[in-house]
Design an enzyme around this catalytic site. Sequence first.
Site, PDB file in Angstrom:
ATOM      1  N   LYS A  24       0.886  -1.198  -0.530  1.00  0.00           N
ATOM      2  CA  LYS A  24       0.219   0.236  -0.240  1.00  0.00           C
ATOM      3  C   LYS A  24       0.691   1.330  -0.171  1.00  0.00           C
ATOM      4  O   LYS A  24       0.632   2.260  -0.203  1.00  0.00           O
ATOM      5  CB  LYS A  24      -1.138   0.170   1.273  1.00  0.00           C
ATOM      6  N   GLY A  25       1.990   0.731  -0.308  1.00  0.00           N
ATOM      7  CA  GLY A  25       3.020   2.535   0.727  1.00  0.00           C
ATOM      8  C   GLY A  25       3.418   3.325  -0.534  1.00  0.00           C
ATOM      9  O   GLY A  25       3.451   4.318  -0.344  1.00  0.00           O
ATOM     10  N   GLU A  54       7.028   2.434  -6.054  1.00  0.00           N
ATOM     11  CA  GLU A  54       6.956   1.772  -4.979  1.00  0.00           C
ATOM     12  C   GLU A  54       7.631   2.780  -3.938  1.00  0.00           C
ATOM     13  O   GLU A  54       8.110   3.841  -4.225  1.00  0.00           O
ATOM     14  CB  GLU A  54       8.880   0.736  -5.097  1.00  0.00           C
ATOM     15  N   ASP A  66      14.859  -1.413   0.231  1.00  0.00           N
ATOM     16  CA  ASP A  66      15.349  -1.224   1.760  1.00  0.00           C
ATOM     17  C   ASP A  66      16.184  -2.134   1.393  1.00  0.00           C
ATOM     18  O   ASP A  66      17.318  -1.683   0.795  1.00  0.00           O
ATOM     19  CB  ASP A  66      14.439  -1.906   2.700  1.00  0.00           C
ATOM     20  N   LYS A  82      17.344   3.687   0.502  1.00  0.00           N
ATOM     21  CA  LYS A  82      18.200   3.239   1.615  1.00  0.00           C
ATOM     22  C   LYS A  82      19.315   3.016   0.722  1.00  0.00           C
ATOM     23  O   LYS A  82      19.904   1.835  -0.099  1.00  0.00           O
ATOM     24  CB  LYS A  82      17.920   2.320   2.837  1.00  0.00           C
ATOM     25  N   PHE A 132      15.023   3.922   9.920  1.00  0.00           N
ATOM     26  CA  PHE A 132      13.658   3.488   9.723  1.00  0.00           C
ATOM     27  C   PHE A 132      12.525   4.739  10.094  1.00  0.00           C
ATOM     28  O   PHE A 132      12.722   5.419  10.384  1.00  0.00           O
ATOM     29  CB  PHE A 132      13.308   2.288  11.111  1.00  0.00           C
TER      30      PHE A 132
HETATM   31  P1  IMP Z   1      12.386  -4.360   0.365  1.00  0.00           P
HETATM   32  O1  IMP Z   1      12.309  -6.011   0.271  1.00  0.00           O
HETATM   33  O2  IMP Z   1      13.540  -4.954   2.187  1.00  0.00           O
HETATM   34  O3  IMP Z   1      13.005  -3.588  -0.136  1.00  0.00           O
HETATM   35  O4  IMP Z   1      11.598  -3.649   1.679  1.00  0.00           O
HETATM   36  C1  IMP Z   1      10.592  -3.205   0.680  1.00  0.00           C
HETATM   37  C2  IMP Z   1       8.826  -3.011   0.991  1.00  0.00           C
HETATM   38  O5  IMP Z   1       9.460  -3.040   2.830  1.00  0.00           O
HETATM   39  C3  IMP Z   1       8.984  -1.913   1.193  1.00  0.00           C
HETATM   40  O6  IMP Z   1       8.121  -1.418   0.371  1.00  0.00           O
HETATM   41  C4  IMP Z   1       8.035  -1.176   3.022  1.00  0.00           C
HETATM   42  O7  IMP Z   1       7.128  -1.478   2.892  1.00  0.00           O
HETATM   43  C5  IMP Z   1       9.242  -1.772   3.836  1.00  0.00           C
HETATM   44  N1  IMP Z   1      10.341  -0.998   4.373  1.00  0.00           N
HETATM   45  C6  IMP Z   1      11.057  -1.032   4.564  1.00  0.00           C
HETATM   46  N2  IMP Z   1      12.015   0.216   4.942  1.00  0.00           N
HETATM   47  C7  IMP Z   1      11.240   0.759   5.233  1.00  0.00           C
HETATM   48  C8  IMP Z   1      10.973   1.969   6.961  1.00  0.00           C
HETATM   49  O8  IMP Z   1      11.470   2.791   6.615  1.00  0.00           O
HETATM   50  N3  IMP Z   1       9.935   2.589   6.417  1.00  0.00           N
HETATM   51  C9  IMP Z   1       8.681   1.781   6.495  1.00  0.00           C
HETATM   52  N4  IMP Z   1       8.634   0.704   5.659  1.00  0.00           N
HETATM   53  C10 IMP Z   1       9.279  -0.074   5.131  1.00  0.00           C
END
Ligand code: IMP
Length: 172
Positions: A39-40, A94, A98, A126, A147
Amino acid sequence: MIDHILLSEEAISARLDALASDIDRAYEGRDLRAIGILKGSVFFLTDVLKRLKTPVSVDFLQVRSYSGTGSSGNIQLVHDLSMDVQDRDVLLFEDVIDTGLTLRKILALLSSRRPRSLKIAALLKKKLPENRDIVCDFLGFEIGPEFVVGYGLDLDENYRNLPYVAVWDPTR
Ligand code: IMP
Ligand code: MG
């Protein structure tokens, strides 16, 4: 628990103006298919799309990968697209890159459906060695490993509606 505002409403808005111009330039003469990762990305996607001159259709998909402040590494497709992407110019939206796990999985899934092109727009990336391989075509801001919440980003479904991005500090 909110430590400080990292990106103000004004800073986000100014950056989106520039991103939208970059996207218009890149897709001149084309039809765009914007895909939001629920949803982000919803706040980011709608605010960018309102600024575009390029004709655009919108679709969404949802995956689940996170609980609390740590990535589970285990990504599940919760809701698939409603339209075919074959031969379409697809731009994925997106909220934050992260570890990059989510995006890598979604890129593999969508590539297999043979879009004409597939690019990435992310509000935040990040600065981490784990995600260095992910090329973000349209990036809002590069941030540190902290975060963050707000402007679509949640902590267990809270804070998404903050108009700014803030650093969340569990020790406060
Ligand atoms: P990744 O798969 O580790 O790249 O994470 C991606 C998903 O993790 C993002 O779409 C977010 O929903 C969540 N996420 C990663 N870091 C944060 C943060 O700092 N705050 C809130 N959600 C995060
Ligand atoms: Mg989340």
